[in-house]
Design an enzyme around this catalytic site. Structure first.
Site, PDB file in Angstrom:
ATOM      1  N   ALA A  45      -7.615  -8.101   5.972  1.00 36.48           N
ATOM      2  CA  ALA A  45      -8.437  -8.172   7.181  1.00 36.48           C
ATOM      3  C   ALA A  45      -9.332  -9.410   7.147  1.00 36.48           C
ATOM      4  CB  ALA A  45      -9.287  -6.913   7.312  1.00 36.48           C
ATOM      5  N   TYR A  47      -8.765 -12.160   5.334  1.00 35.47           N
ATOM      6  CA  TYR A  47      -7.872 -13.315   5.454  1.00 35.47           C
ATOM      7  C   TYR A  47      -7.529 -13.556   6.921  1.00 35.47           C
ATOM      8  CZ  TYR A  47      -3.759 -16.281   4.992  1.00 35.47           C
ATOM      9  OH  TYR A  47      -2.862 -17.295   5.117  1.00 35.47           O
ATOM     10  N   SER A  93       7.446 -16.270   9.227  1.00 33.87           N
ATOM     11  CA  SER A  93       6.438 -15.220   9.269  1.00 33.87           C
ATOM     12  C   SER A  93       6.508 -14.568  10.653  1.00 33.87           C
ATOM     13  CB  SER A  93       5.075 -15.856   9.015  1.00 33.87           C
ATOM     14  OG  SER A  93       4.073 -14.880   9.085  1.00 33.87           O
ATOM     15  N   LEU A  94       5.500 -13.823  11.027  1.00 37.10           N
ATOM     16  CA  LEU A  94       5.443 -13.216  12.356  1.00 37.10           C
ATOM     17  C   LEU A  94       4.074 -13.505  12.944  1.00 37.10           C
ATOM     18  CD1 LEU A  94       6.863  -9.649  11.592  1.00 37.10           C
ATOM     19  CD2 LEU A  94       7.961 -11.361  13.044  1.00 37.10           C
ATOM     20  N   GLU A 125      10.012  -1.433  15.190  1.00 41.45           N
ATOM     21  CA  GLU A 125      10.212  -1.148  13.763  1.00 41.45           C
ATOM     22  C   GLU A 125       8.870  -0.989  13.059  1.00 41.45           C
ATOM     23  OE1 GLU A 125      12.584  -4.348  12.187  1.00 41.45           O
ATOM     24  OE2 GLU A 125      13.833  -4.419  13.985  1.00 41.45           O
ATOM     25  N   LYS A 127       6.210  -1.936  10.327  1.00 39.04           N
ATOM     26  CA  LYS A 127       6.011  -3.155   9.555  1.00 39.04           C
ATOM     27  C   LYS A 127       5.730  -2.765   8.107  1.00 39.04           C
ATOM     28  CE  LYS A 127       3.721  -7.605   9.523  1.00 39.04           C
ATOM     29  NZ  LYS A 127       3.223  -7.581   8.150  1.00 39.04           N
ATOM     30  N   ASP A 129       4.962  -2.850   4.296  1.00 39.31           N
ATOM     31  CA  ASP A 129       4.029  -3.714   3.580  1.00 39.31           C
ATOM     32  C   ASP A 129       4.503  -3.947   2.156  1.00 39.31           C
ATOM     33  OD1 ASP A 129       1.906  -5.346   3.476  1.00 39.31           O
ATOM     34  OD2 ASP A 129       0.380  -3.795   3.472  1.00 39.31           O
ATOM     35  N   TYR A 236      15.933  -5.503   7.587  1.00 38.05           N
ATOM     36  CA  TYR A 236      15.442  -5.572   8.962  1.00 38.05           C
ATOM     37  C   TYR A 236      16.055  -6.689   9.795  1.00 38.05           C
ATOM     38  CZ  TYR A 236      11.965  -8.637   6.729  1.00 38.05           C
ATOM     39  OH  TYR A 236      11.341  -9.596   5.987  1.00 38.05           O
ATOM     40  N   LYS A 326      -0.616  -5.118  14.573  1.00 33.08           N
ATOM     41  CA  LYS A 326      -1.205  -4.564  13.350  1.00 33.08           C
ATOM     42  C   LYS A 326      -2.012  -3.294  13.621  1.00 33.08           C
ATOM     43  CE  LYS A 326      -0.727  -8.134  10.194  1.00 33.08           C
ATOM     44  NZ  LYS A 326      -1.326  -8.448   8.924  1.00 33.08           N
ATOM     45  N   CYS A 420     -30.263  14.705 -15.577  1.00 31.53           N
ATOM     46  CA  CYS A 420     -29.663  15.195 -14.344  1.00 31.53           C
ATOM     47  C   CYS A 420     -30.595  14.956 -13.153  1.00 31.53           C
ATOM     48  CB  CYS A 420     -29.359  16.679 -14.489  1.00 31.53           C
ATOM     49  SG  CYS A 420     -28.809  17.442 -12.963  1.00 31.53           S
ATOM     50  N   CYS A 423     -31.787  18.691 -11.997  1.00 31.16           N
ATOM     51  CA  CYS A 423     -32.623  19.596 -12.806  1.00 31.16           C
ATOM     52  C   CYS A 423     -33.289  18.897 -13.987  1.00 31.16           C
ATOM     53  CB  CYS A 423     -31.788  20.761 -13.305  1.00 31.16           C
ATOM     54  SG  CYS A 423     -30.652  20.301 -14.629  1.00 31.16           S
ATOM     55  N   CYS A 438     -24.162  17.397 -16.774  1.00 32.58           N
ATOM     56  CA  CYS A 438     -25.502  17.935 -16.919  1.00 32.58           C
ATOM     57  C   CYS A 438     -25.398  19.120 -17.880  1.00 32.58           C
ATOM     58  CB  CYS A 438     -26.015  18.385 -15.558  1.00 32.58           C
ATOM     59  SG  CYS A 438     -27.425  19.489 -15.682  1.00 32.58           S
ATOM     60  N   CYS A 444     -29.549  24.529 -13.637  1.00 34.79           N
ATOM     61  CA  CYS A 444     -29.314  23.428 -12.704  1.00 34.79           C
ATOM     62  C   CYS A 444     -28.938  23.986 -11.328  1.00 34.79           C
ATOM     63  CB  CYS A 444     -28.201  22.542 -13.237  1.00 34.79           C
ATOM     64  SG  CYS A 444     -27.914  21.108 -12.210  1.00 34.79           S
TER      65      CYS A 444
HETATM   66  N1  LIG Z   1      -5.499 -11.107   1.147  1.00 34.97           N
HETATM   67  C1  LIG Z   1      -5.136 -12.352   1.085  1.00 34.97           C
HETATM   68  O1  LIG Z   1      -5.744 -13.146   0.379  1.00 34.97           O
HETATM   69  C2  LIG Z   1      -3.957 -12.818   1.870  1.00 34.97           C
HETATM   70  C3  LIG Z   1      -3.453 -14.104   1.693  1.00 34.97           C
HETATM   71  C4  LIG Z   1      -2.347 -14.468   2.428  1.00 34.97           C
HETATM   72  C5  LIG Z   1      -1.761 -13.587   3.327  1.00 34.97           C
HETATM   73  N2  LIG Z   1      -2.284 -12.343   3.476  1.00 34.97           N
HETATM   74  C6  LIG Z   1      -1.721 -11.367   4.422  1.00 34.97           C
HETATM   75  O2  LIG Z   1      -0.419 -11.668   4.747  1.00 34.97           O
HETATM   76  C7  LIG Z   1      -0.286 -11.879   6.130  1.00 34.97           C
HETATM   77  C8  LIG Z   1       0.605 -13.041   6.373  1.00 34.97           C
HETATM   78  O3  LIG Z   1       1.727 -12.823   5.623  1.00 34.97           O
HETATM   79  P1  LIG Z   1       3.152 -13.089   6.163  1.00 34.97           P
HETATM   80  O4  LIG Z   1       3.319 -14.515   6.511  1.00 34.97           O
HETATM   81  O5  LIG Z   1       4.051 -12.491   5.163  1.00 34.97           O
HETATM   82  O6  LIG Z   1       3.202 -12.369   7.540  1.00 34.97           O
HETATM   83  P2  LIG Z   1       3.156 -10.896   7.924  1.00 34.97           P
HETATM   84  O7  LIG Z   1       3.125 -10.030   6.744  1.00 34.97           O
HETATM   85  O8  LIG Z   1       2.062 -10.757   8.887  1.00 34.97           O
HETATM   86  O9  LIG Z   1       4.531 -10.754   8.697  1.00 34.97           O
HETATM   87  C9  LIG Z   1       5.798 -11.273   8.255  1.00 34.97           C
HETATM   88  C10 LIG Z   1       6.423 -10.420   7.238  1.00 34.97           C
HETATM   89  O10 LIG Z   1       6.476  -9.084   7.649  1.00 34.97           O
HETATM   90  C11 LIG Z   1       7.411  -8.428   6.852  1.00 34.97           C
HETATM   91  N3  LIG Z   1       8.054  -7.345   7.607  1.00 34.97           N
HETATM   92  C12 LIG Z   1       7.839  -6.032   7.376  1.00 34.97           C
HETATM   93  N4  LIG Z   1       8.537  -5.265   8.198  1.00 34.97           N
HETATM   94  C13 LIG Z   1       9.266  -6.111   8.971  1.00 34.97           C
HETATM   95  C14 LIG Z   1      10.214  -5.880  10.006  1.00 34.97           C
HETATM   96  N5  LIG Z   1      10.527  -4.660  10.408  1.00 34.97           N
HETATM   97  N6  LIG Z   1      10.754  -6.956  10.595  1.00 34.97           N
HETATM   98  C15 LIG Z   1      10.413  -8.213  10.211  1.00 34.97           C
HETATM   99  N7  LIG Z   1       9.525  -8.475   9.226  1.00 34.97           N
HETATM  100  C16 LIG Z   1       8.960  -7.429   8.611  1.00 34.97           C
HETATM  101  C17 LIG Z   1       8.346  -9.466   6.349  1.00 34.97           C
HETATM  102  O11 LIG Z   1       8.183  -9.558   4.952  1.00 34.97           O
HETATM  103  C18 LIG Z   1       7.868 -10.730   6.957  1.00 34.97           C
HETATM  104  O12 LIG Z   1       7.994 -11.823   6.114  1.00 34.97           O
HETATM  105  C19 LIG Z   1      -1.652 -12.121   6.656  1.00 34.97           C
HETATM  106  O13 LIG Z   1      -1.783 -11.628   7.959  1.00 34.97           O
HETATM  107  C20 LIG Z   1      -2.502 -11.387   5.686  1.00 34.97           C
HETATM  108  O14 LIG Z   1      -2.664 -10.078   6.165  1.00 34.97           O
HETATM  109  C21 LIG Z   1      -3.356 -11.970   2.772  1.00 34.97           C
HETATM  110 ZN   LIG Z   2     -28.573  19.543 -13.712  1.00 33.90          ZN
END
Ligand SMILES: NC(=O)c1ccc[n+]([C@@H]2O[C@H](COP(=O)([O-])OP(=O)(O)OC[C@H]3O[C@@H](n4cnc5c(N)ncnc54)[C@H](O)[C@@H]3O)[C@@H](O)[C@H]2O)c1
Ligand SMILES: [Zn+2]
Length: 680
Positions: A45, A47, A93-94, A125, A127, A129, A236, A326, A420, A423, A438, A444
């Site tokens: 979030a 990032y 990416s997306l 679909e 997403k 993680d 996917y 998201k 504690c 008590c 405790c 107590c």
């Molecule tokens: N915390 C951090 O320091 C940090 C650093 C870099 C990136 N990020 C996170 O990663 C995100 C960017 O990463 P990203 O470029 O991989 O993009 P993303 O995760 O927002 O979206 C692209 C990815 O989604 C995945 N995905 C999952 N289900 C899918 C589906 N049904 N169809 C197609 N793709 C699917 C694929 O792996 C694809 O590469 C950022 O939005 C952030 O949330 C975090």
């Molecule tokens: Zn106690």
């Protein structure tokens, strides 16, 4: 002041310029931590917010645009430790939508581009993680697997991917001669939790969330390690496909084709008509998010027609025909304002972090459990720290990590209390135990209810008719604060309680009176000393015969008692060192609790007193239980494990590890014949 029309308002200020440069550097570092080290230091979030801020600056002030900006890039660098793989078509990416408005803007844009009348079908679909992979099949055989890397060049992780159970090594049916499949490798939630528990117990590194676990496990140099990680794969999309097979005209049907060839796809994928169908899908999956077997951070909506996808094409880092919508983030940043110590019903002390309130997973969170002192040390948390909070499913919010770079100068150490908070009794933490407790069990307020229920129970003091409900009423009204107060109850008071007449009140007071005549083992058991059950209470009684001797016994003396090891001895010792407990005992005795004297083993019979024996193997003349009783009758202690304190190990036939241990420690070993001699 008049505004000069030629004063270029779209010029970035030096401050904005500095901010953009700062964000580029920061996001580049976060990318490295996330994609290359699989160890992000901030939640997604955070990032995403910074990424958006940079995107906006670049959009408002084109001169801030930079080809090296993280907004122009996909993922991270492929590690040199792996063979590099050039992707035949880039793995992108997306684009993201964080709200309905943003999703609407996406639909509007594509509708305009396509000149179509808002009747686009979408493939919806979850997403997943995890981490994106590309799988290459030649003649139906998995020949190569690669990570996304920077989108152009990925890492060869074939050996690792081969260990993932649901990735087919061989395709089936009418598969094309050459097929590239793209999909996500992830760790199912349950498997992730189990893995972390095991790793923590073994003192190994745990993962902050399933995504890091999947990405980290996938990029192991030793595929045997990957094999032990519970990974899963869902396809996917298709990458490059040889022309021998006819591909379906829609994305959804192509997923069906992949499935027919043996590739697993998520069971949650469907096609909807128009944007309204996407809203319904979003709501439906969001509602079921906690019940899915894997973690998702949103949904992905893809224009279903491949022809329309081709019309829309790509921008630098993402296709125009898809968007990731998201869900509310399950991890957020917040600040630890303080720590409260809560006392549970059994006396366990739990540190609870007071947080700057923050929305996580759609709920405002202002507390998170820190579990125990070890956890505080492991996480190295201080008051004032910025931390990552995680709230997934029904699980209580957890602090997963401190963002060390944001620690303020005067962050305060968290001091575990000695007394504690309820008590003021002493807090004890037994060796080898994570939980501190405790010791004021009898007084107590936090433990009162449970302590009284135990005290009155049938195997303890045994007060007929004093059930749990009644005890709760007495505690709520503050009429009974300790077991001694039970003996001060009067019929007149009791009769006032709801559903209690004069008659029943009389009965209960009589039962309380009758319980004064008890036995020492019952009394000891009723005190609710940790880990002192009925058997241990009986052993203590026969060994010492008098309460005052137990109360004054040293740790060594207590350890002489059957079934009492170092930990139990320390619980007993601490209990009697707590003045409040001693006071309640004195009051009880003053109020008339009494028991018949316990016969102590006569000196002449206690021939083996002070000795500790361990029985192992099979005896021929008697059972092990008989031998144990005979030894105990002579004042000896019979223990289950061999230590340097063991007087002798009595080894019968087929003695195993205990005998070996005795030999290692140089403990005397006796035969069954020696035992019979001892017992003469
Ligand atoms: N915390 C951090 O320091 C940090 C650093 C870099 C990136 N990020 C996170 O990663 C995100 C960017 O990463 P990203 O470029 O991989 O993009 P993303 O995760 O927002 O979206 C692209 C990815 O989604 C995945 N995905 C999952 N289900 C899918 C589906 N049904 N169809 C197609 N793709 C699917 C694929 O792996 C694809 O590469 C950022 O939005 C952030 O949330 C975090
Ligand atoms: Zn106690």
């Amino acid at each position: 002041m008049t505004k000069d029309l030629f004063d270029d308002a779209s010029q970035a200020s030096p401050e904005q310029e500095r901010r953009a440069a700062y964000l580029r550097d920061l996001l580049t570092r976060y990318n490295r931590e996330y994609y290359e080290l699989d160890e992000p230091s901030v939640p997604d979030a955070e990032y995403d917010r910074l990424f958006r801020e940079l995107q906006q600056l670049e959009q408002d002030y084109p001169e801030l645009w930079h080809p090296d900006s993280p907004t122009q890039k996909v993922g991270g660098q492929a590690l040199d430790a792996f063979t590099q793989v050039e992707h035949e078509t880039p793995m992108l990416s997306l684009d993201n939508a964080f709200s309905e408005e943003e999703f609407n803007a996406f639909v509007k844009k594509i509708t305009e581009r396509l000149d179509s009348a808002n009747d686009i079908a979408f493939c919806c679909e979850p997403k997943l993680d995890g981490a994106a992979v590309s799988l290459l099949y030649e003649k139906g055989v998995l020949v190569r697997a690669a990570t996304r890397g920077d989108g152009q060049t990925g890492e060869d992780i074939t050996a690792n991917v081969r260990t993932i159970r649901n990735v087919p090594l061989q395709l089936v049916e009418d598969f094309p001669v050459r097929l590239e499949v793209r999909g996500e490798v992830f760790m199912p939630t349950h498997a992730f939790e189990q893995y972390n528990q095991k790793a923590a117990a073994a003192g190994e590194k745990t993962f902050a969330n399933p995504r890091n676990a999947a990405a980290g496990s996938l990029r192991q140099l030793d595929s045997r390690i990957t094999a032990r990680r519970p990974l899963h794969f869902y396809a996917y999309s298709m990458g490059v496909v040889s022309e021998d097979s006819e591909l379906a005209p829609t994305h959804f049907e192509r997923l069906q084709q992949l499935q027919r060839w043996g590739l697993p796809i998520s069971e949650e994928i469907t096609v909807v008509e128009k944007a309204t169908g996407c809203y319904t899908y979003y709501q439906d999956i969001l509602q079921r998010r906690e019940n899915l077997r894997y973690e998702i951070d949103g949904i992905v909506l893809k224009v279903n027609s491949i022809a329309l996808q081709n019309d829309l094409g790509f921008v630098s880092r993402a296709p125009r025909w898809a968007i990731a919508w998201k869900f509310p983030a399950q991890e957020e940043l917040t600040i630890i304002r303080g720590v409260d110590f809560q006392v549970g019903r059994t006396g366990a002390i739990t540190p609870v972090a007071r947080l700057e309130p923050v929305a996580v997973g759609g709920v405002t969170v202002s507390n998170a459990t820190l579990h125990n002192a070890d956890e505080i040390a492991r996480l190295d948390i201080r008051i004032g720290d910025t931390v990552i909070i995680r709230r997934a499913g029904d699980v209580i919010p957890q602090v997963v990590q401190v963002v060390h770079e944001r620690r303020p100068e005067h962050a305060e150490l968290i001091v575990f209390p000695q007394h504690c908070p309820v008590c003021e009794s002493h807090i004890e933490r037994a060796e080898g135990e994570a939980v501190a407790r405790c010791t004021g069990g009898l007084i107590c307020a936090a433990q009162r209810r449970e302590a009284l229920k135990h005290f009155a129970s049938r195997k303890a003091i045994d007060i007929d008719g004093l059930g749990d409900k009644l005890i709760e009423q007495l505690v709520e009204r503050d009429w009974v604060k300790s077991p001694a107060d039970l003996y001060r109850l009067r019929v007149r008071e009791l009769a006032h309680l709801p559903r209690m007449g004069e008659k029943s009140a009389e009965k209960i007071v009589a039962a309380i009176g009758a319980s004064k005549q008890t036995t020492l083992p019952r009394f000891l058991y009723a005190l609710g000393i940790r880990e002192v059950g009925e058997a241990t209470a009986a052993n203590l009684a026969t060994h010492f015969s008098e309460l005052s001797l137990i109360a004054e016994a040293t740790l060594e003396q207590l350890e002489q008692v059957n079934d009492v090891g170092a930990i139990v001895a320390s619980h007993i010792y601490q209990f009697f060192r707590e003045p409040h407990n001693q006071q309640v005992i004195d009051e009880l005795i003053e109020l008339g609790i009494q028991w018949p004297a316990v016969e102590k083993l006569a000196e002449s019979e206690a021939t083996l007193s002070g000795n500790t024996y361990v029985l192992t193997g099979t005896l021929t003349q008697m059972t092990r239980d008989e031998a144990k009783q005979a030894l105990q009758a002579r004042g000896a202690k019979v223990s289950g494990s061999v230590s340097a304190k063991t007087t002798a190990v009595i080894a019968g036939d087929n003695a195993g590890s205990k005998l070996t241990k005795a030999e290692q420690l140089g403990v005397t070993i006796l035969s069954e014949a020696d035992l019979i001699d001892l017992l003469k």
